[in-house]
Every structure is written in C-alpha cells, then in structure tokens.
Design a protein around this motif. Sequence first.
Motif, PDB file in Angstrom:
ATOM      1  N   VAL A   7      26.322  42.291   6.460  1.00  0.00           N
ATOM      2  CA  VAL A   7      25.942  41.819   4.618  1.00  0.00           C
ATOM      3  C   VAL A   7      24.880  41.293   5.808  1.00  0.00           C
ATOM      4  CG1 VAL A   7      25.093  41.259   2.275  1.00  0.00           C
ATOM      5  CG2 VAL A   7      27.129  42.693   3.679  1.00  0.00           C
ATOM      6  N   ARG A   8      25.203  39.636   6.039  1.00  0.00           N
ATOM      7  CA  ARG A   8      23.784  38.997   5.850  1.00  0.00           C
ATOM      8  C   ARG A   8      22.420  40.004   6.829  1.00  0.00           C
ATOM      9  NH1 ARG A   8      23.570  33.318   5.048  1.00  0.00           N
ATOM     10  NH2 ARG A   8      25.430  33.308   5.391  1.00  0.00           N
ATOM     11  N   PRO A   9      22.438  40.188   7.605  1.00  0.00           N
ATOM     12  CA  PRO A   9      21.233  40.523   7.758  1.00  0.00           C
ATOM     13  C   PRO A   9      20.679  41.398   7.287  1.00  0.00           C
ATOM     14  CG  PRO A   9      22.836  41.057   9.750  1.00  0.00           C
ATOM     15  CD  PRO A   9      23.412  40.474   8.267  1.00  0.00           C
ATOM     16  N   VAL A  10      20.869  42.529   6.775  1.00  0.00           N
ATOM     17  CA  VAL A  10      20.246  43.576   5.560  1.00  0.00           C
ATOM     18  C   VAL A  10      20.075  42.046   4.382  1.00  0.00           C
ATOM     19  CG1 VAL A  10      21.336  45.635   4.146  1.00  0.00           C
ATOM     20  CG2 VAL A  10      22.115  45.083   6.329  1.00  0.00           C
ATOM     21  N   ALA A  13      16.785  40.399   5.731  1.00  0.00           N
ATOM     22  CA  ALA A  13      15.469  41.648   6.057  1.00  0.00           C
ATOM     23  C   ALA A  13      14.287  41.821   4.964  1.00  0.00           C
ATOM     24  CB  ALA A  13      16.004  42.559   6.405  1.00  0.00           C
ATOM     25  N   ALA A  14      15.649  42.012   3.492  1.00  0.00           N
ATOM     26  CA  ALA A  14      14.855  42.750   2.199  1.00  0.00           C
ATOM     27  C   ALA A  14      14.437  41.142   1.551  1.00  0.00           C
ATOM     28  CB  ALA A  14      15.993  42.409   1.278  1.00  0.00           C
ATOM     29  N   GLY A  15      14.298  40.212   2.121  1.00  0.00           N
ATOM     30  CA  GLY A  15      13.442  38.354   2.136  1.00  0.00           C
ATOM     31  C   GLY A  15      14.206  38.385   1.007  1.00  0.00           C
ATOM     32  N   LEU A  16      15.296  38.291   0.951  1.00  0.00           N
ATOM     33  CA  LEU A  16      16.780  37.641  -0.473  1.00  0.00           C
ATOM     34  C   LEU A  16      17.576  36.416   0.510  1.00  0.00           C
ATOM     35  CD1 LEU A  16      17.662  40.496  -2.074  1.00  0.00           C
ATOM     36  CD2 LEU A  16      15.739  39.154  -2.641  1.00  0.00           C
ATOM     37  N   GLU A  17      18.092  35.752  -0.066  1.00  0.00           N
ATOM     38  CA  GLU A  17      18.945  34.265  -0.075  1.00  0.00           C
ATOM     39  C   GLU A  17      20.450  35.508   0.073  1.00  0.00           C
ATOM     40  OE1 GLU A  17      20.105  30.286  -0.719  1.00  0.00           O
ATOM     41  OE2 GLU A  17      18.852  30.712  -1.482  1.00  0.00           O
ATOM     42  N   LEU A  18      21.289  35.208   0.302  1.00  0.00           N
ATOM     43  CA  LEU A  18      22.706  35.889   0.976  1.00  0.00           C
ATOM     44  C   LEU A  18      23.296  33.923   0.474  1.00  0.00           C
ATOM     45  CD1 LEU A  18      24.818  37.425   1.642  1.00  0.00           C
ATOM     46  CD2 LEU A  18      25.304  36.610   3.364  1.00  0.00           C
ATOM     47  N   VAL A  19      23.931  34.646  -1.374  1.00  0.00           N
ATOM     48  CA  VAL A  19      24.203  33.345  -1.531  1.00  0.00           C
ATOM     49  C   VAL A  19      25.883  33.161  -1.048  1.00  0.00           C
ATOM     50  CG1 VAL A  19      24.955  32.145  -4.212  1.00  0.00           C
ATOM     51  CG2 VAL A  19      22.857  33.164  -3.201  1.00  0.00           C
ATOM     52  N   ASP A  20      25.981  34.359  -1.592  1.00  0.00           N
ATOM     53  CA  ASP A  20      27.883  33.822  -1.453  1.00  0.00           C
ATOM     54  C   ASP A  20      28.411  35.903  -0.852  1.00  0.00           C
ATOM     55  OD1 ASP A  20      30.581  33.471  -1.464  1.00  0.00           O
ATOM     56  OD2 ASP A  20      30.727  33.703  -3.556  1.00  0.00           O
ATOM     57  N   ARG A  33      32.417  41.947  -3.352  1.00  0.00           N
ATOM     58  CA  ARG A  33      31.428  41.267  -4.294  1.00  0.00           C
ATOM     59  C   ARG A  33      29.663  40.272  -3.208  1.00  0.00           C
ATOM     60  NH1 ARG A  33      33.755  39.164  -8.199  1.00  0.00           N
ATOM     61  NH2 ARG A  33      33.316  41.240  -8.837  1.00  0.00           N
ATOM     62  N   VAL A  34      28.934  40.613  -3.919  1.00  0.00           N
ATOM     63  CA  VAL A  34      27.432  39.877  -2.595  1.00  0.00           C
ATOM     64  C   VAL A  34      26.579  39.900  -3.747  1.00  0.00           C
ATOM     65  CG1 VAL A  34      25.730  40.458  -0.602  1.00  0.00           C
ATOM     66  CG2 VAL A  34      27.691  41.915  -0.881  1.00  0.00           C
ATOM     67  N   ILE A  35      26.791  38.595  -3.503  1.00  0.00           N
ATOM     68  CA  ILE A  35      25.029  37.983  -4.452  1.00  0.00           C
ATOM     69  C   ILE A  35      24.324  37.304  -4.223  1.00  0.00           C
ATOM     70  CG2 ILE A  35      25.061  35.139  -6.073  1.00  0.00           C
ATOM     71  CD1 ILE A  35      27.963  37.210  -6.514  1.00  0.00           C
ATOM     72  N   TYR A  68      37.500  50.451  -2.208  1.00  0.00           N
ATOM     73  CA  TYR A  68      36.777  48.661  -2.910  1.00  0.00           C
ATOM     74  C   TYR A  68      35.727  49.075  -2.715  1.00  0.00           C
ATOM     75  CZ  TYR A  68      33.402  48.668   1.698  1.00  0.00           C
ATOM     76  OH  TYR A  68      32.442  48.532   2.046  1.00  0.00           O
ATOM     77  N   SER A  69      35.113  48.437  -4.127  1.00  0.00           N
ATOM     78  CA  SER A  69      33.680  48.806  -4.570  1.00  0.00           C
ATOM     79  C   SER A  69      33.183  47.939  -4.139  1.00  0.00           C
ATOM     80  CB  SER A  69      34.055  48.550  -6.303  1.00  0.00           C
ATOM     81  OG  SER A  69      35.000  49.315  -6.796  1.00  0.00           O
ATOM     82  N   LEU A  70      31.912  48.040  -4.231  1.00  0.00           N
ATOM     83  CA  LEU A  70      30.759  46.836  -3.442  1.00  0.00           C
ATOM     84  C   LEU A  70      29.875  46.488  -5.475  1.00  0.00           C
ATOM     85  CD1 LEU A  70      28.891  45.828  -1.867  1.00  0.00           C
ATOM     86  CD2 LEU A  70      27.602  47.547  -1.160  1.00  0.00           C
ATOM     87  N   GLU A  71      29.656  45.010  -5.322  1.00  0.00           N
ATOM     88  CA  GLU A  71      29.063  44.656  -6.416  1.00  0.00           C
ATOM     89  C   GLU A  71      27.948  43.756  -5.582  1.00  0.00           C
ATOM     90  OE1 GLU A  71      31.138  42.756  -9.140  1.00  0.00           O
ATOM     91  OE2 GLU A  71      32.096  45.063  -9.355  1.00  0.00           O
ATOM     92  N   VAL A  72      26.990  44.192  -6.075  1.00  0.00           N
ATOM     93  CA  VAL A  72      25.794  42.932  -5.635  1.00  0.00           C
ATOM     94  C   VAL A  72      24.620  42.902  -6.593  1.00  0.00           C
ATOM     95  CG1 VAL A  72      23.534  43.411  -3.928  1.00  0.00           C
ATOM     96  CG2 VAL A  72      25.191  44.630  -3.808  1.00  0.00           C
ATOM     97  N   SER A  73      24.855  40.980  -6.839  1.00  0.00           N
ATOM     98  CA  SER A  73      24.130  41.233  -8.293  1.00  0.00           C
ATOM     99  C   SER A  73      23.652  39.721  -7.585  1.00  0.00           C
ATOM    100  CB  SER A  73      24.913  41.384  -9.398  1.00  0.00           C
ATOM    101  OG  SER A  73      26.419  39.493  -8.698  1.00  0.00           O
ATOM    102  N   SER A  74      22.702  38.491  -8.310  1.00  0.00           N
ATOM    103  CA  SER A  74      22.270  37.912  -8.849  1.00  0.00           C
ATOM    104  C   SER A  74      23.428  36.594  -9.385  1.00  0.00           C
ATOM    105  CB  SER A  74      20.753  37.204  -9.068  1.00  0.00           C
ATOM    106  OG  SER A  74      21.207  37.443 -10.477  1.00  0.00           O
ATOM    107  N   PRO A  75      23.005  35.210  -8.881  1.00  0.00           N
ATOM    108  CA  PRO A  75      23.535  34.505  -9.251  1.00  0.00           C
ATOM    109  C   PRO A  75      23.634  33.949 -11.077  1.00  0.00           C
ATOM    110  CG  PRO A  75      22.500  33.161  -8.423  1.00  0.00           C
ATOM    111  CD  PRO A  75      21.645  35.405  -7.995  1.00  0.00           C
ATOM    112  N   GLY A  76      22.483  34.433 -11.172  1.00  0.00           N
ATOM    113  CA  GLY A  76      22.013  34.344 -12.650  1.00  0.00           C
ATOM    114  C   GLY A  76      21.459  33.582 -13.332  1.00  0.00           C
TER     115      GLY A  76
END
Length: 155
Positions: A7-10, A13-20, A33-35, A68-76
């Motif tokens: 997940v990290r390189p994707v 590459a989108a200009g985001l930080e992988l939080v968790d 769950r990808v934050i 499994y289910s994939l959930e991508v979200s922000s930490p809020g």
Amino acid sequence: MDAEELVRPVVEAAGLELVDVTFRRESGRRILRVIVDRPGGVDLDAISETSERVSRRLDLERFAPGPYSLEVSSPGIEGPLRRPSDFRRRLGRRVKVKTTVAAEGSRVHEGELVSADGEGIVIATAAGELRFAYESIASARPVVDWSAELKGSGA
C-alpha cells in the motif's frame, strides 16, 4: 509482501502520507483499513482515487488472505496522534495527552502543542511547559473547539 509494503508506494505516489494500516476481524468480517492524510487534510475525491489504486495494486500483487473489505479513510479531525509526524502536523493546536507516568501530579495533560522532535513533544499547559518522551505517551489526541470549527465552516 505484507499489506503495508504493498500500500505504501501507492499512497505516497498520490502525494499522501500513510498514517496506518491495520488488518483485523471486526463484527465477523476481515477489514483492511488504510488511513491516509496530508497537510490540509484529504477530501473524498482523494480518498476514492486512493482506494481504487490500492485495490488495483492488491489485486495485481495477488493479496489474497481470504475475503476482506478495504476501507481507506483519513484520521479525522480528532484522530489519534502516534508518530512524530502526527504531532508536527498539529503544532500550535490544543492536544490532550495521557501519559504512562504522572507528571505534575497527573497522567492527563491538555495544552497547546509547542514542539515535536524526534525524541518527544512539549505542550504549554496552565502549569507551564511540559516535555514528554514518546515512550511515556499512552495516548494523544487533538482537542477540537467545535464551536469555532462550525463557525469557520459556515454551518
């Protein structure tokens, strides 16, 4: 490869930080769950695009631990602060920190986050500035003034 390595390189590459990244069973189903975050926050378009790209990458790499289910979200706005980068993004904001050891007679401290370096943080409280090493922080969260937030959003 584990999920985070895929997940990290994707995400980056989108200009985001992988939080968790977590993979666990909840309510009888498995959830990956990808934050993600970035300065200024992420909007729904960024979440949606990242979710599609992460899903494609996992499919291409044959990530198949079973259904499994994939959930991508922000930490809020009130998301937990865990890493030095989480704290650095919140400099100047109010935070609530729970520590493993009492300081100034308490394990719970609230104040403005003054600094965050590689070793720990400093918060300005009513009792003065307090420094905490990351190892001594049990949990930390931003303190949100919802009245000010709602006025600022025009709600």
